[in-house]
Design a protein around this motif. Sequence first.
Motif, mmCIF file in Angstrom:
data_model
loop_
_atom_site.group_PDB
_atom_site.id
_atom_site.type_symbol
_atom_site.label_atom_id
_atom_site.label_comp_id
_atom_site.label_asym_id
_atom_site.label_seq_id
_atom_site.Cartn_x
_atom_site.Cartn_y
_atom_site.Cartn_z
ATOM 1 N N CYS A 78 5.162 -12.423 -12.078
ATOM 2 C CA CYS A 78 4.923 -12.067 -13.084
ATOM 3 C C CYS A 78 3.158 -12.144 -12.182
ATOM 4 C CB CYS A 78 4.832 -13.042 -14.137
ATOM 5 S SG CYS A 78 4.038 -14.271 -14.812
ATOM 6 N N ASP A 79 2.489 -11.448 -12.883
ATOM 7 C CA ASP A 79 0.921 -11.486 -13.173
ATOM 8 C C ASP A 79 0.808 -11.440 -15.013
ATOM 9 O OD1 ASP A 79 -1.596 -11.007 -13.120
ATOM 10 O OD2 ASP A 79 -1.318 -9.626 -11.845
ATOM 11 N N ALA A 80 0.386 -12.894 -14.958
ATOM 12 C CA ALA A 80 0.564 -12.850 -16.342
ATOM 13 C C ALA A 80 -1.545 -11.961 -17.322
ATOM 14 C CB ALA A 80 -0.677 -14.906 -16.757
ATOM 15 N N ARG A 81 -1.893 -12.126 -16.429
ATOM 16 C CA ARG A 81 -2.922 -11.040 -16.344
ATOM 17 C C ARG A 81 -2.806 -9.576 -16.905
ATOM 18 N NH1 ARG A 81 -6.219 -12.059 -11.068
ATOM 19 N NH2 ARG A 81 -3.948 -10.346 -10.285
ATOM 20 N N ASP A 82 -1.575 -8.853 -16.627
ATOM 21 C CA ASP A 82 -0.864 -7.982 -16.487
ATOM 22 C C ASP A 82 0.079 -7.731 -18.460
ATOM 23 O OD1 ASP A 82 -0.917 -5.197 -16.012
ATOM 24 O OD2 ASP A 82 1.007 -5.714 -15.198
ATOM 25 N N VAL B 218 6.934 -17.063 -12.328
ATOM 26 C CA VAL B 218 6.030 -17.279 -10.774
ATOM 27 C C VAL B 218 5.187 -16.445 -11.801
ATOM 28 C CG1 VAL B 218 5.096 -17.728 -8.177
ATOM 29 C CG2 VAL B 218 7.785 -18.168 -9.290
ATOM 30 N N ASN B 219 3.967 -17.280 -11.257
ATOM 31 C CA ASN B 219 2.379 -16.222 -12.047
ATOM 32 C C ASN B 219 1.978 -16.313 -10.277
ATOM 33 O OD1 ASN B 219 0.314 -15.122 -13.193
ATOM 34 N ND2 ASN B 219 -0.502 -17.253 -13.960
ATOM 35 N N GLU B 220 2.005 -15.393 -9.994
ATOM 36 C CA GLU B 220 1.408 -14.911 -8.542
ATOM 37 C C GLU B 220 -0.178 -15.116 -8.471
ATOM 38 O OE1 GLU B 220 4.193 -12.818 -5.845
ATOM 39 O OE2 GLU B 220 3.715 -11.367 -7.506
ATOM 40 N N PHE B 221 -0.653 -15.547 -8.140
ATOM 41 C CA PHE B 221 -2.110 -15.943 -7.966
ATOM 42 C C PHE B 221 -2.702 -15.820 -6.450
ATOM 43 C CE2 PHE B 221 -1.723 -18.938 -11.393
ATOM 44 C CZ PHE B 221 -2.873 -18.530 -12.184
ATOM 45 N N ASP B 222 -3.354 -14.674 -6.419
ATOM 46 C CA ASP B 222 -4.316 -14.610 -5.117
ATOM 47 C C ASP B 222 -3.750 -15.129 -3.908
ATOM 48 O OD1 ASP B 222 -4.351 -12.410 -7.126
ATOM 49 O OD2 ASP B 222 -6.543 -12.987 -7.147
ATOM 50 N N PHE C 294 -0.674 -27.429 -16.234
ATOM 51 C CA PHE C 294 -2.278 -26.990 -16.574
ATOM 52 C C PHE C 294 -2.443 -26.253 -15.424
ATOM 53 C CE2 PHE C 294 -6.983 -28.201 -15.981
ATOM 54 C CZ PHE C 294 -7.212 -28.290 -16.663
ATOM 55 N N GLY C 295 -3.359 -25.035 -16.741
ATOM 56 C CA GLY C 295 -3.771 -24.041 -15.571
ATOM 57 C C GLY C 295 -2.754 -23.167 -14.903
ATOM 58 N N VAL C 296 -2.002 -22.834 -15.659
ATOM 59 C CA VAL C 296 -1.014 -21.476 -14.259
ATOM 60 C C VAL C 296 -1.618 -20.811 -15.566
ATOM 61 C CG1 VAL C 296 0.939 -22.661 -16.387
ATOM 62 C CG2 VAL C 296 1.791 -22.227 -13.322
ATOM 63 N N GLY C 297 -1.899 -20.163 -16.160
ATOM 64 C CA GLY C 297 -1.827 -18.837 -17.135
ATOM 65 C C GLY C 297 -1.395 -18.624 -18.180
ATOM 66 N N LYS C 298 -1.137 -19.621 -18.642
ATOM 67 C CA LYS C 298 -0.727 -20.552 -19.826
ATOM 68 C C LYS C 298 -1.404 -19.019 -21.031
ATOM 69 C CE LYS C 298 -0.060 -24.395 -21.242
ATOM 70 N NZ LYS C 298 -0.830 -24.845 -19.305
ATOM 71 N N THR C 299 -2.544 -19.342 -21.337
ATOM 72 C CA THR C 299 -3.409 -18.920 -22.721
ATOM 73 C C THR C 299 -3.433 -17.179 -21.829
ATOM 74 O OG1 THR C 299 -4.259 -20.539 -22.963
ATOM 75 C CG2 THR C 299 -5.749 -19.078 -23.850
ATOM 76 N N THR C 300 -3.611 -17.131 -20.926
ATOM 77 C CA THR C 300 -3.718 -15.676 -20.326
ATOM 78 C C THR C 300 -2.555 -14.633 -20.637
ATOM 79 O OG1 THR C 300 -4.793 -16.559 -18.104
ATOM 80 C CG2 THR C 300 -4.330 -13.919 -17.864
ATOM 81 N N PHE C 301 -1.645 -15.381 -20.216
ATOM 82 C CA PHE C 301 0.148 -14.596 -20.482
ATOM 83 C C PHE C 301 0.117 -14.087 -21.935
ATOM 84 C CE2 PHE C 301 4.187 -14.092 -19.666
ATOM 85 C CZ PHE C 301 4.971 -13.445 -20.353
#
Lengths: 193, 121
Positions: free
Chosen positions: A165-169, A136-140, A21-28
């Motif tokens: 990785c950075d899922a936003r990028d 691994v989605n690297e949160f700040d 949950f909330g790990v960045g799937k949609t963002t990716f």
Amino acid sequence: MVYNESEVPPTQVKILIAGGFGVGKTTFVGAASEIEPLSTEELITAASMGIDNLSRTGDKSTTTVAFDFGRITIHRHDIVLYLFGTPGQERFWFMWDELSAGALGAIVLADTRRLQDCFAAVDFFENRGIPFLVAVNEFDDAFPYEPGEVRAALELDARVPILLCDARDTASAMSVLRSLVQHLLAAAPAPSV
Amino acid sequence: MAGDDEVWLDDEAGPLIRPYTVNAGRTRPTVELDLLSLVVTTGRAGSDVDPEHVKALELCHTPVSVVEVAANLRLPVMVTKVLLADLVDCGAIVTWASSSSSSHVTDRVLLEKLLDGLQRI
Ligand SMILES: Nc1nc2c(ncn2[C@@H]2O[C@H](COP(=O)(O)OP(=O)(O)OP(=O)(O)O)[C@@H](O)[C@H]2O)c(=O)[nH]1
Ligand SMILES: [Mg+2]
């Protein structure tokens, strides 16, 4: 795309983007997709969840599972790649065979602050024999772990790639996708001569 | 609140609802469609189509996947499949047979093309 009956339809393939949950799937999905991610839902029947005895509504009872997806069209080779972000309510998508059926492979997103959240996805793909890698989605504010530590914590087979990785990028998401396809190629049977 | 039509599985699961009424209780499409099946209009629309079918039809002027039709209709995939199967049955749309994904899982050529394509983006 202009439809012409003489044309050959594109080859459609899918890759799953899973994780807790909330790990960045949609963002990716949004970062990699050529379209704004679309979201929709599916009805999962109670019968397919192995739940009996739902009183009045009997075996027709359903629950909804929302998921999102995007796509990447590769015109040169007439391939359309769909990226399916699995629903955060993981216990339901596990029941949903159609989502994983025929998937080329999967990306399991992990957040080092809550690594245990991706155990379920890792187990699922291992059990189904669906090739995957862990990104691994690297949160700040996350403590920077070494991939080796993540591998040990997840008890991953040495062959399963682990990336950061950075899922936003977009560039980062595309790089993860390429790594997955390379991993799939490495695992695929050698070409018959 | 759980009404007559709802049974709560548990808090996390949310309500269990009856199958969508839009399909008049039918939950099984007559044509095999999966998430990625492509459908496209034939131009031979029946005259007796109801609004839900008209909306679905409008989305299929160029080949489109079942899952995208579902997202644009804001209807669950299963419901969308039944609508689309009706449209296939009455000749308003056809499925554009795609080389199905599952048969290609170990296809190196496909993977190489996919990788090449991703490298060019
Ligand atoms: N700092 C940082 N934030 C991120 C990153 N990826 C996602 N986020 C944020 O984390 C939040 C959750 O991201 P989502 O993409 O919605 O996660 P999800 O896995 O789709 O969530 P569910 O579908 O609810 O399970 C959003 O607010 C994102 O903006 C990242 O790499 N770094
Ligand atoms: Mg999401």
